[in-house]
Design a protein around this motif. Sequence first.
Motif, PDB file in Angstrom:
ATOM      1  N   VAL A 102       0.835  -1.199   0.000  1.00 27.09           N
ATOM      2  CA  VAL A 102       0.000   0.000   0.000  1.00 27.09           C
ATOM      3  C   VAL A 102       0.873   1.255   0.000  1.00 27.09           C
ATOM      4  CG1 VAL A 102      -1.661   1.321   1.361  1.00 27.09           C
ATOM      5  CG2 VAL A 102      -1.973  -1.126   1.062  1.00 27.09           C
ATOM      6  N   SER A 103       1.942   1.231   0.772  1.00 27.06           N
ATOM      7  CA  SER A 103       2.848   2.390   0.816  1.00 27.06           C
ATOM      8  C   SER A 103       3.496   2.634  -0.540  1.00 27.06           C
ATOM      9  CB  SER A 103       3.924   2.158   1.882  1.00 27.06           C
ATOM     10  OG  SER A 103       3.345   2.027   3.168  1.00 27.06           O
ATOM     11  N   ARG A 104       3.841   1.566  -1.242  1.00 24.14           N
ATOM     12  CA  ARG A 104       4.433   1.743  -2.569  1.00 24.14           C
ATOM     13  C   ARG A 104       3.416   2.325  -3.552  1.00 24.14           C
ATOM     14  NH1 ARG A 104       7.477  -2.950  -0.954  1.00 24.14           N
ATOM     15  NH2 ARG A 104       5.817  -4.362  -1.618  1.00 24.14           N
ATOM     16  N   ILE A 105       2.137   1.988  -3.382  1.00 24.69           N
ATOM     17  CA  ILE A 105       1.109   2.596  -4.226  1.00 24.69           C
ATOM     18  C   ILE A 105       1.029   4.093  -3.955  1.00 24.69           C
ATOM     19  CG2 ILE A 105      -1.390   2.747  -4.585  1.00 24.69           C
ATOM     20  CD1 ILE A 105      -1.556  -0.243  -4.256  1.00 24.69           C
ATOM     21  N   ARG A 106       1.044   4.470  -2.701  1.00 27.81           N
ATOM     22  CA  ARG A 106       0.964   5.892  -2.360  1.00 27.81           C
ATOM     23  C   ARG A 106       2.163   6.661  -2.931  1.00 27.81           C
ATOM     24  NH1 ARG A 106      -1.256   4.398   3.044  1.00 27.81           N
ATOM     25  NH2 ARG A 106      -3.442   5.006   3.001  1.00 27.81           N
ATOM     26  N   ALA A 107       3.330   6.059  -2.840  1.00 24.49           N
ATOM     27  CA  ALA A 107       4.514   6.718  -3.394  1.00 24.49           C
ATOM     28  C   ALA A 107       4.382   6.897  -4.902  1.00 24.49           C
ATOM     29  CB  ALA A 107       5.770   5.913  -3.055  1.00 24.49           C
ATOM     30  N   ALA A 108       3.881   5.883  -5.601  1.00 25.53           N
ATOM     31  CA  ALA A 108       3.698   5.984  -7.046  1.00 25.53           C
ATOM     32  C   ALA A 108       2.643   7.026  -7.397  1.00 25.53           C
ATOM     33  CB  ALA A 108       3.320   4.621  -7.629  1.00 25.53           C
TER      34      ALA A 108
ATOM     35  N   LYS B 197       1.367  12.607  -9.424  1.00 27.87           N
ATOM     36  CA  LYS B 197       0.924  13.984  -9.201  1.00 27.87           C
ATOM     37  C   LYS B 197       2.052  14.973  -9.476  1.00 27.87           C
ATOM     38  CE  LYS B 197      -1.459  16.930  -5.866  1.00 27.87           C
ATOM     39  NZ  LYS B 197      -2.086  17.001  -4.518  1.00 27.87           N
ATOM     40  N   GLN B 198       3.264  14.637  -9.077  1.00 26.65           N
ATOM     41  CA  GLN B 198       4.405  15.509  -9.363  1.00 26.65           C
ATOM     42  C   GLN B 198       4.602  15.695 -10.859  1.00 26.65           C
ATOM     43  OE1 GLN B 198       8.004  14.322  -7.304  1.00 26.65           O
ATOM     44  NE2 GLN B 198       6.838  13.650  -5.520  1.00 26.65           N
ATOM     45  N   GLN B 199       4.461  14.603 -11.614  1.00 25.36           N
ATOM     46  CA  GLN B 199       4.638  14.695 -13.064  1.00 25.36           C
ATOM     47  C   GLN B 199       3.567  15.592 -13.683  1.00 25.36           C
ATOM     48  OE1 GLN B 199       6.977  13.688 -15.031  1.00 25.36           O
ATOM     49  NE2 GLN B 199       8.164  12.387 -13.674  1.00 25.36           N
ATOM     50  N   ARG B 200       2.354  15.515 -13.211  1.00 27.16           N
ATOM     51  CA  ARG B 200       1.286  16.352 -13.757  1.00 27.16           C
ATOM     52  C   ARG B 200       1.498  17.824 -13.415  1.00 27.16           C
ATOM     53  NH1 ARG B 200      -3.832  12.395 -12.288  1.00 27.16           N
ATOM     54  NH2 ARG B 200      -3.876  11.248 -14.268  1.00 27.16           N
ATOM     55  N   VAL B 201       1.828  18.087 -12.154  1.00 30.28           N
ATOM     56  CA  VAL B 201       2.016  19.469 -11.722  1.00 30.28           C
ATOM     57  C   VAL B 201       3.224  20.100 -12.394  1.00 30.28           C
ATOM     58  CG1 VAL B 201       2.524  20.911  -9.710  1.00 30.28           C
ATOM     59  CG2 VAL B 201       0.842  19.080  -9.531  1.00 30.28           C
ATOM     60  N   ALA B 202       4.226  19.302 -12.734  1.00 33.18           N
ATOM     61  CA  ALA B 202       5.442  19.845 -13.350  1.00 33.18           C
ATOM     62  C   ALA B 202       5.172  20.492 -14.695  1.00 33.18           C
ATOM     63  CB  ALA B 202       6.479  18.736 -13.508  1.00 33.18           C
ATOM     64  N   GLN B 203       4.070  20.169 -15.345  1.00 30.47           N
ATOM     65  CA  GLN B 203       3.747  20.757 -16.637  1.00 30.47           C
ATOM     66  C   GLN B 203       3.036  22.102 -16.515  1.00 30.47           C
ATOM     67  OE1 GLN B 203       2.661  17.820 -19.876  1.00 30.47           O
ATOM     68  NE2 GLN B 203       2.004  16.660 -18.086  1.00 30.47           N
ATOM     69  N   LEU B 204       2.658  22.503 -15.317  1.00 26.17           N
ATOM     70  CA  LEU B 204       1.948  23.755 -15.090  1.00 26.17           C
ATOM     71  C   LEU B 204       2.920  24.856 -14.688  1.00 26.17           C
ATOM     72  CD1 LEU B 204      -1.048  22.307 -13.052  1.00 26.17           C
ATOM     73  CD2 LEU B 204      -0.931  22.739 -15.516  1.00 26.17           C
TER      74      LEU B 204
ATOM     75  N   GLY C 164       7.134  15.744 -20.952  1.00 22.04           N
ATOM     76  CA  GLY C 164       6.295  15.770 -19.760  1.00 22.04           C
ATOM     77  C   GLY C 164       5.106  14.840 -19.873  1.00 22.04           C
ATOM     78  N   ARG C 165       4.506  14.804 -21.050  1.00 20.17           N
ATOM     79  CA  ARG C 165       3.361  13.904 -21.242  1.00 20.17           C
ATOM     80  C   ARG C 165       3.791  12.451 -21.126  1.00 20.17           C
ATOM     81  NH1 ARG C 165       2.474  18.019 -24.965  1.00 20.17           N
ATOM     82  NH2 ARG C 165       3.434  16.873 -26.699  1.00 20.17           N
TER      83      ARG C 165
ATOM     84  N   ILE D  28      -6.817   3.272   0.325  1.00 21.20           N
ATOM     85  CA  ILE D  28      -6.194   3.892  -0.826  1.00 21.20           C
ATOM     86  C   ILE D  28      -7.249   4.006  -1.907  1.00 21.20           C
ATOM     87  CG2 ILE D  28      -3.852   3.102  -0.395  1.00 21.20           C
ATOM     88  CD1 ILE D  28      -4.359   0.813  -2.261  1.00 21.20           C
ATOM     89  N   LYS D  29      -7.032   4.901  -2.823  1.00 18.55           N
ATOM     90  CA  LYS D  29      -7.962   5.025  -3.939  1.00 18.55           C
ATOM     91  C   LYS D  29      -7.736   3.894  -4.908  1.00 18.55           C
ATOM     92  CE  LYS D  29      -8.360  10.034  -3.494  1.00 18.55           C
ATOM     93  NZ  LYS D  29      -8.227  11.336  -4.178  1.00 18.55           N
ATOM     94  N   GLY D  30      -8.787   3.571  -5.654  1.00 19.29           N
ATOM     95  CA  GLY D  30      -8.761   2.352  -6.432  1.00 19.29           C
ATOM     96  C   GLY D  30      -8.547   2.510  -7.906  1.00 19.29           C
ATOM     97  N   THR D  31      -8.089   3.665  -8.390  1.00 20.88           N
ATOM     98  CA  THR D  31      -7.830   3.830  -9.812  1.00 20.88           C
ATOM     99  C   THR D  31      -6.417   4.275 -10.025  1.00 20.88           C
ATOM    100  OG1 THR D  31      -8.581   6.125  -9.814  1.00 20.88           O
ATOM    101  CG2 THR D  31     -10.241   4.449 -10.207  1.00 20.88           C
ATOM    102  N   VAL D  32      -5.863   3.866 -11.144  1.00 15.65           N
ATOM    103  CA  VAL D  32      -4.463   4.200 -11.420  1.00 15.65           C
ATOM    104  C   VAL D  32      -4.307   5.647 -11.854  1.00 15.65           C
ATOM    105  CG1 VAL D  32      -3.936   1.852 -12.043  1.00 15.65           C
ATOM    106  CG2 VAL D  32      -4.676   3.420 -13.811  1.00 15.65           C
ATOM    107  N   SER D  33      -5.398   6.363 -12.119  1.00 21.17           N
ATOM    108  CA  SER D  33      -5.285   7.746 -12.543  1.00 21.17           C
ATOM    109  C   SER D  33      -5.289   8.720 -11.386  1.00 21.17           C
ATOM    110  CB  SER D  33      -6.457   8.100 -13.481  1.00 21.17           C
ATOM    111  OG  SER D  33      -7.690   7.925 -12.823  1.00 21.17           O
ATOM    112  N   ASP D  34      -5.489   8.215 -10.164  1.00 32.67           N
ATOM    113  CA  ASP D  34      -5.529   9.108  -9.010  1.00 32.67           C
ATOM    114  C   ASP D  34      -4.143   9.650  -8.704  1.00 32.67           C
ATOM    115  OD1 ASP D  34      -8.237   8.827  -8.564  1.00 32.67           O
ATOM    116  OD2 ASP D  34      -7.961   6.953  -7.474  1.00 32.67           O
TER     117      ASP D  34
END
Length: 496
Positions: free
Chosen positions: A85-91, A96-103, A157-158, A490-496
């Motif tokens: 579960v911790s490894r999921i949270r880290a991923a 989120k970092q990758q998405r924010v880096a484009q802004l 970035g994408r 944890i949330k259940g989708t890989v897009s979170d």
Amino acid sequence: MRYHTLLLSSVMGAALAGCTVGPTYKTPPAAASDAIARGTFVRARDAVLASAPGLARWWETLGDPTLTALIDDALAHSPSIDEAVSRIRAAQAQLKQQRVAQLPSVSANASYLRAQLPGVGLGQSTDGSSSSSGSSSLDFYNLGATASWEIDLFGGGRRGVEQSRATVGARFADLADAQVSLSAQVAQAYVNLRDVQARIRLNEQSTVLQQRQVALAQQRYAGGTASLLDVERLRNQLESTQADAVPLSSQRDEYLNQLAVLTGRTPGALDGTLATVVPVPLPPAQVPIGNPALLIAHRPDIRAAERTLAANTAAIGVNKAKELPGIRFMGILGLGGTSPGDVFDTSNLTTLLAPMLSWSFLDFGRNRAVTRQSEAQRDEADATYRRTVLEALQDAENALSRFGTTRTQLGQLAQAEATAARSVALNAQRVGAGTSSASDQLDVERQRLSAAIATAQARAQLTQSYIAVNKALGLGWAADAALAPVSQPIKGTVSD
């Protein structure tokens, strides 16, 4: 001014064009196509095997409430699940970092500067030499904001977002795989415990029976109707049976300790709970197994390997973009002066817009080498995926073969035990009629106990092979979400 306009227009045009370098991952590579085309497992020859995939909570089909409670407890409290579960949270955080880096990023600042400056004017001394005037002080106040934005010209970035999303999917699959392994480990340890407890009880019964045989042989020897060799032979059998009981207690303790640790407890915590001896649970008459296509699509370790391949494919684009030019815009906005009130005076506004072009075109092939490395890692992940599929099919076929064999073996041994039980009853009648001796009766009873021990072992082997089948098939096609609630949501989708 015209140059800046042209530069900005060309940059925005390239950005809007949406150029994305690197290969685009679409589907996993073809693997084991012959098995998929066949539609069935080769070793699934037993007529009792159903074709539909099984439930995720397959252990409930064994009908043992204690086992179900242990597995649920392990899935909720085992440290191995918390690690996944911790490894999921880290991923997810990396995504989120990758998405924010484009802004664009904006930062505000406030500063105060006080400087003591030496004199800068020169005077004339009485002797004609020059001399400097006294020092002066300077106060400066400033309020400002800085903004920066790097345009994703070539899609690096994408691709980074794509890579992180695939990594999140791989970590969810790793969680399902950890649950697969954990539930199977608990079930295997539980069956081993019940098996060794049954063998301890049967060994005790065998010991009592052989002690009676030795005592009877000694009486016959004293009466001159048996030889000393007969007595020693029976005593040797008794001593061997007693010796076999010694490691059984140690094995029982090991399984109790293993179950305690698997459920997140200290060794010995389950000794009282599992002290009552119950039979080894048997699998149901029909065992759903699905087909190879479902196995490849849903087994957690295969899904993890496929998502890792997708992540490594996207990494090629991330590194390829580093070989190409990059443009960053930096903007500065500030208000300031030598007095505190100047920071509120708009006439003191200072603005700066600075487009910056960067391109490591003379890096002597460093970035290109990194891209080639990522291409090799993608090829390795491709091979790993295909190997994982083949090993999963091998695991499933082996488990199905063992399951069919042990089912047949248990049936034969059960018949042998029933025959031995009938022999005990028939010989007891002969003893009552005076046509058979008590010694013969004890020998027949010993044979029945030996048959019971063999049947008990075969019973445990059948249930173990049933556990192996469900583990090989991925525990009923576990989805990306957890098989059972984990200790931390944890949330259940890989897009979170």
